[in-house]
Scaffold this motif. Structure first.
Motif, PDB file in Angstrom:
ATOM      1  N   GLN A  40       0.807  -1.214   0.000  1.00  0.00           N
ATOM      2  CA  GLN A  40       0.000   0.000   0.000  1.00  0.00           C
ATOM      3  C   GLN A  40       0.849   1.278   0.000  1.00  0.00           C
ATOM      4  OE1 GLN A  40      -3.209   0.152  -0.546  1.00  0.00           O
ATOM      5  NE2 GLN A  40      -3.366  -2.064  -0.569  1.00  0.00           N
ATOM      6  N   HIS A  74      -4.779  -5.054  14.847  1.00  0.00           N
ATOM      7  CA  HIS A  74      -5.864  -4.111  14.553  1.00  0.00           C
ATOM      8  C   HIS A  74      -5.808  -2.895  15.482  1.00  0.00           C
ATOM      9  CE1 HIS A  74      -7.587  -6.769  11.638  1.00  0.00           C
ATOM     10  NE2 HIS A  74      -7.535  -7.768  12.509  1.00  0.00           N
ATOM     11  N   ASP A  79      -8.514  -1.353  10.977  1.00  0.00           N
ATOM     12  CA  ASP A  79      -9.031  -2.309   9.992  1.00  0.00           C
ATOM     13  C   ASP A  79      -8.731  -1.884   8.560  1.00  0.00           C
ATOM     14  OD1 ASP A  79     -10.103  -3.947  11.959  1.00  0.00           O
ATOM     15  OD2 ASP A  79     -11.990  -2.826  12.010  1.00  0.00           O
ATOM     16  N   ASP A  80      -8.368  -0.622   8.359  1.00  0.00           N
ATOM     17  CA  ASP A  80      -8.140  -0.082   7.023  1.00  0.00           C
ATOM     18  C   ASP A  80      -6.651   0.188   6.831  1.00  0.00           C
ATOM     19  OD1 ASP A  80      -8.386   1.094   4.526  1.00  0.00           O
ATOM     20  OD2 ASP A  80      -9.113   3.010   5.326  1.00  0.00           O
ATOM     21  N   LYS A  82      -5.008   0.411   4.059  1.00  0.00           N
ATOM     22  CA  LYS A  82      -4.801   1.390   2.988  1.00  0.00           C
ATOM     23  C   LYS A  82      -4.922   2.813   3.534  1.00  0.00           C
ATOM     24  CE  LYS A  82      -6.280   2.576  -1.658  1.00  0.00           C
ATOM     25  NZ  LYS A  82      -7.129   2.219  -2.787  1.00  0.00           N
ATOM     26  N   GLY A  83      -5.903   3.066   4.369  1.00  0.00           N
ATOM     27  CA  GLY A  83      -6.066   4.376   4.994  1.00  0.00           C
ATOM     28  C   GLY A  83      -4.933   4.697   5.948  1.00  0.00           C
TER      29      GLY A  83
END
Length: 118
Positions: A40, A74, A79-80, A82-83
């Motif tokens: 990413q 986590h 959970d994201d 990419k973010g």
């Protein structure tokens, strides 16, 4: 750093191998997150990849500290992934080399079309 190592990228190869060796000591879910983080973050790199080295080192350090504290992956990255990567690379909307090239190409095409149409 020697000039030849910088030109050939030998220093980057050693750094990536060092990162991967550190990541191998992490639990499985952390290794999976590390692999996803590397993927990413790649669009935010410059041409050589040198701009990512401090970011990758910091991200791996965060994973190592979180694993040592017994927290889940986590809790570290959410959970994201990419973010998370967008945030540590300069925020959502930060431009990478692909964005700069795309903008330059669009500008050049628009300039040529303006000349042809007018």
């Amino acid at each position: 750093m020697k000039f030849w190592e910088k030109v050939t990228g030998g220093d980057l190869t050693r750094a990536y191998k060092s990162f991967d060796a550190r990541a191998q000591a992490l639990p499985a879910e952390y290794r999976a997150a590390w692999d996803e983080i590397k993927i990413q973050l790649s669009p935010y790199s410059d041409f050589t990849g040198r701009s990512l080295m401090p970011i990758l080192d910091g991200a791996l350090g965060l994973l190592e500290e979180t694993a040592a504290d017994g927290q889940s992956v986590h809790e570290a990255v959410g959970d994201d992934i990419k973010g998370f990567c967008a945030a540590i690379a300069g925020g959502e909307g930060a431009t990478g080399f692909r964005d700069k090239w795309r903008e330059q190409l669009n500008h050049n095409v628009a300039k040529k079309l303006g000349r042809l149409g007018g």
